[in-house]
Design a protein around this motif. Structure first.
Motif, PDB file in Angstrom:
ATOM      1  N   ALA A 137      58.947  -7.326  38.004  1.00 40.62           N
ATOM      2  CA  ALA A 137      57.695  -6.731  37.552  1.00 40.62           C
ATOM      3  C   ALA A 137      57.968  -5.343  36.981  1.00 40.62           C
ATOM      4  O   ALA A 137      58.843  -4.624  37.466  1.00 40.62           O
ATOM      5  CB  ALA A 137      56.703  -6.619  38.707  1.00 40.62           C
ATOM      6  N   GLU A 138      57.219  -4.996  35.949  1.00 37.45           N
ATOM      7  CA  GLU A 138      57.278  -3.631  35.420  1.00 37.45           C
ATOM      8  C   GLU A 138      56.295  -2.796  36.238  1.00 37.45           C
ATOM      9  O   GLU A 138      55.080  -2.976  36.144  1.00 37.45           O
ATOM     10  CB  GLU A 138      56.918  -3.589  33.943  1.00 37.45           C
ATOM     11  N   ILE A 139      56.827  -1.897  37.047  1.00 37.00           N
ATOM     12  CA  ILE A 139      55.985  -1.150  37.985  1.00 37.00           C
ATOM     13  C   ILE A 139      55.661   0.250  37.472  1.00 37.00           C
ATOM     14  O   ILE A 139      54.970   1.018  38.142  1.00 37.00           O
ATOM     15  CB  ILE A 139      56.656  -1.066  39.364  1.00 37.00           C
ATOM     16  N   GLY A 140      56.135   0.571  36.296  1.00 44.00           N
ATOM     17  CA  GLY A 140      55.872   1.844  35.656  1.00 44.00           C
ATOM     18  C   GLY A 140      56.496   1.805  34.286  1.00 44.00           C
ATOM     19  O   GLY A 140      57.258   0.878  33.965  1.00 44.00           O
ATOM     20  N   PRO A 141      56.230   2.780  33.426  1.00 45.10           N
ATOM     21  CA  PRO A 141      56.807   2.762  32.084  1.00 45.10           C
ATOM     22  C   PRO A 141      58.339   2.727  32.126  1.00 45.10           C
ATOM     23  O   PRO A 141      58.982   3.659  32.614  1.00 45.10           O
ATOM     24  CB  PRO A 141      56.302   4.071  31.463  1.00 45.10           C
ATOM     25  N   GLY A 142      58.918   1.631  31.655  1.00 44.93           N
ATOM     26  CA  GLY A 142      60.368   1.494  31.640  1.00 44.93           C
ATOM     27  C   GLY A 142      60.992   1.235  32.995  1.00 44.93           C
ATOM     28  O   GLY A 142      62.222   1.268  33.112  1.00 44.93           O
ATOM     29  N   CYS A 143      60.190   0.947  34.022  1.00 43.63           N
ATOM     30  CA  CYS A 143      60.696   0.726  35.383  1.00 43.63           C
ATOM     31  C   CYS A 143      60.528  -0.747  35.752  1.00 43.63           C
ATOM     32  O   CYS A 143      59.401  -1.235  35.850  1.00 43.63           O
ATOM     33  CB  CYS A 143      59.941   1.593  36.392  1.00 43.63           C
ATOM     34  N   PHE A 144      61.641  -1.434  35.981  1.00 48.51           N
ATOM     35  CA  PHE A 144      61.615  -2.867  36.253  1.00 48.51           C
ATOM     36  C   PHE A 144      62.186  -3.129  37.637  1.00 48.51           C
ATOM     37  O   PHE A 144      63.282  -2.688  37.967  1.00 48.51           O
ATOM     38  CB  PHE A 144      62.385  -3.626  35.175  1.00 48.51           C
TER      39      PHE A 144
END
Length: 326
Positions: A137-144
């Motif tokens: 899941a992408e949990i923030g901008p650019g954070c996977f």
């Protein structure tokens, strides 16, 4: 020392960014092809990788090789095809226009027939089937973030055997199988929870702790499993439990389910299905290659799959509604 291999990620979404980022952090050369909005986020924030086991890795924007189209000078040792299933044919044609004949392409997509579709429109490339078992899941901008467990799987082939050590070094080991079809069918059964999760509005773990949603998931699986077996196509077990027992456990009261299915609940609280993200963003979903696949199997066998039919209709209705902005 052998030079680092070069990978091309075709489809820089959650799966593509996570796997490509892991490989690059391990020392491989990686090129990412994606949508402009995704690439702009990576150019601004970089690429951060995390998982439920404590991974915390970061690639700065300047370290990323980002492209809106397949780069013409790219000669990858292996392509990871991570686009949504509806984009398979267009992506395959784009890859064949720019890559050398025989370049191996590993499909890491949902559904059963992406390799067949790709082979039909781009026969000059070497198409290979794979499977991603875990949730990203992408949990923030650019954070996977990888929120569940499992091992990548693919069909046995020399290019993949040569790349296997790099996947292991990257912390995403790749298991090779002489016949991947039973594993793909097992993944399809588990993916029947994707629309249930999307409709629930809950993270995966919370949704699985709700008896009503579990029973919906169990019903879709029971219907699909019966049809697969009628077709003589037994799915591989992808959990510690046989399919019939898993379906029975899903239908237990929540206190018993929580006790018996502790291993199934080893899911990060942040994990959610990609279909939930697609519905929330107003994007088309992959319902046609999940429940739709079961509906087509039933039709071929002269049967019906009413639960999967109803789920297809419900998701399609929601995904075609216009989105509103404040």
């Amino acid at each position: 020392m052998k030079p680092a291999p070069r990978f091309l990620v075709m489809g820089a979404g959650s799966v593509g960014c996570y796997l490509g980022g892991c490989l690059q952090h391990a020392g491989a050369q990686v090129d990412f092809v994606g949508r402009p909005l995704v690439l702009q986020t990576l150019r601004t924030h970089g690429l951060r990788l995390s998982d439920r086991d404590g991974r915390n890795q970061f690639l700065a924007p300047a370290q990323l090789r980002l492209h809106e189209q397949v780069p013409t000078a790219c000669h990858p040792d292996l392509v990871l095809l991570c686009v949504k299933s509806r984009a398979t044919e267009a992506a395959a044609q784009a890859l064949e226009r720019h890559l050398a004949a025989g370049t191996p392409v590993l499909s890491l997509q949902n559904g059963l027939h992406n390799v067949t579709l790709a082979q039909a429109v781009a026969p000059g490339l070497n198409w290979l089937a794979g499977m991603v078992p875990f949730n990203i899941a992408e949990i923030g901008p650019g954070c996977f973030h990888r929120g569940s467990d499992g091992q990548l799987a693919a069909e046995e082939h020399a290019p993949l055997a040569r790349s296997a050590d790099w996947f292991a070094q990257a912390g995403v080991p790749l298991a090779l199988h002489a016949d991947l079809k039973p594993i793909q069918r097992g993944k399809l059964l588990l993916n029947l929870n994707n629309p249930v999760n999307a409709l629930s509005g809950l993270p995966l773990r919370a949704q699985l702790l709700d008896a009503g949603y579990r029973q919906q998931f169990a019903g879709l699986m029971r219907e699909a499993l019966a049809l697969m077996r009628l077709d003589g196509a037994e799915p591989a077990a992808l959990t510690p439990l046989p399919w019939n027992l898993l379906i029975r456990i899903l239908c237990l009261p929540t206190p018993l389910f929580r006790l018996i299915a502790a291993r199934l609940l080893r899911i990060d609280p942040q994990a959610r299905s990609s279909m939930a993200d697609d519905l929330a963003a107003g994007r088309p979903t992959e319902i046609d290659v999940l429940c739709g696949e079961i509906v087509r199997l039933a039709e071929r066998l002269g049967r019906r799959a009413p639960l999967n039919e109803a789920m297809v209709a419900r998701i399609q209705t929601l995904s075609t509604r216009p989105t509103t902005t404040p």
